[in-house]
Design an enzyme around this catalytic site. Sequence first.
Site, mmCIF file in Angstrom:
data_model
loop_
_atom_site.group_PDB
_atom_site.id
_atom_site.type_symbol
_atom_site.label_atom_id
_atom_site.label_comp_id
_atom_site.label_asym_id
_atom_site.label_seq_id
_atom_site.Cartn_x
_atom_site.Cartn_y
_atom_site.Cartn_z
ATOM 1 N N ARG A 128 -2.243 -3.149 0.647
ATOM 2 C CA ARG A 128 -1.532 -2.434 1.743
ATOM 3 C C ARG A 128 -1.687 -0.846 1.723
ATOM 4 O O ARG A 128 -1.055 -0.141 2.444
ATOM 5 C CB ARG A 128 -0.260 -2.780 2.125
ATOM 6 C CG ARG A 128 -0.279 -4.481 2.437
ATOM 7 C CD ARG A 128 1.184 -4.878 2.962
ATOM 8 N NE ARG A 128 1.168 -6.078 3.581
ATOM 9 C CZ ARG A 128 1.439 -7.291 2.513
ATOM 10 N NH1 ARG A 128 1.674 -6.967 1.271
ATOM 11 N NH2 ARG A 128 1.481 -8.420 3.054
ATOM 12 N N LYS A 228 -13.733 21.747 12.392
ATOM 13 C CA LYS A 228 -13.554 20.256 12.299
ATOM 14 C C LYS A 228 -12.011 19.982 12.389
ATOM 15 O O LYS A 228 -11.177 19.021 13.018
ATOM 16 C CB LYS A 228 -14.163 19.242 11.437
ATOM 17 C CG LYS A 228 -13.993 17.997 11.728
ATOM 18 C CD LYS A 228 -14.980 17.007 11.141
ATOM 19 C CE LYS A 228 -14.443 15.283 11.026
ATOM 20 N NZ LYS A 228 -15.205 14.502 10.476
#
Length: 301
Positions: A128, A228
Amino acid sequence: MSTIDTDTCTLDANMDTIQSNNYNIYFDNSLGELATFIEQGRYSRFFVLTDENTAKYCLPLLRERLGNPDNFDIIEINAGEESKDIDFCIGVWKMLIDFGADRQSLLINLGGGVISDLGGFAASTFKRGIDFVHVPTTLLSQVDASVGGKTGIDIDSIKNIIGTFTQPKAVFIEYEFLKTLPARQILSGTAEMLKHGLICDAEYWNLLKQSDLSTTTAEMVYKSVAIKNKVVLEDPHEKNIRKSLNFGHTIGHAVETWSLINDTDSLSHGEAIAIGMICESYLSYKKTGLSSDELAEITRF
């Protein structure tokens, strides 16, 4: 789509570190910063994901800057876009299991865009989610793939169709790695830099037009990363302005996918995106008021 506010492209002067979405992008002495990061992170184990090219040309420098440690394991995949699929991802997961990775482990993605995308996805889903960092070794991955928190794999040649928005814990940009690249790979990365200028900064676009793009400077890399990063910080999950970073990619990805399936020597990502930017500039000329002179300038360069 909204237009980009000019403030979005206002950049900081410091070229050592850029603060992104809860993580740092390091430039100066970046691999030294990586050694400090690992030490301070108190990780149970760390692993390095590479392909055969980065294992040969880049891993030795990483080992040297980390003090030649022998307490990490290497996961190596084949180089190329063909490795960015679920089968190779399963292989990475299995290697992490075999090496005894736990939730306190760290994955270091040492390579280009395929390594960044695949490694980020594998780490973001293993147990996870475990921590990962990017050490981008190509110009393309330094100015684009390693920044922004997008991870992903391809299915049936559909690029990045499966993935997550998961931020790395840090990015370490080492200019020395660019010396290992062939000219074609430098030009491939340059396509993303040209995109940054076209969507956000006319001054930067003009600088690139006047530069020898075969010898990209550290200042150019920093400028592209900063552009960016500013856009990503404003729109982390691509609900609005971040879509501007896809300029050239809608058509470019289609061209790239066709080439991967049909060409023996397939187009690089940057080459396909350059084609996409020409096509999408033509659409802008036809539909949204881009002048014929601007279209000619973009196409010619």
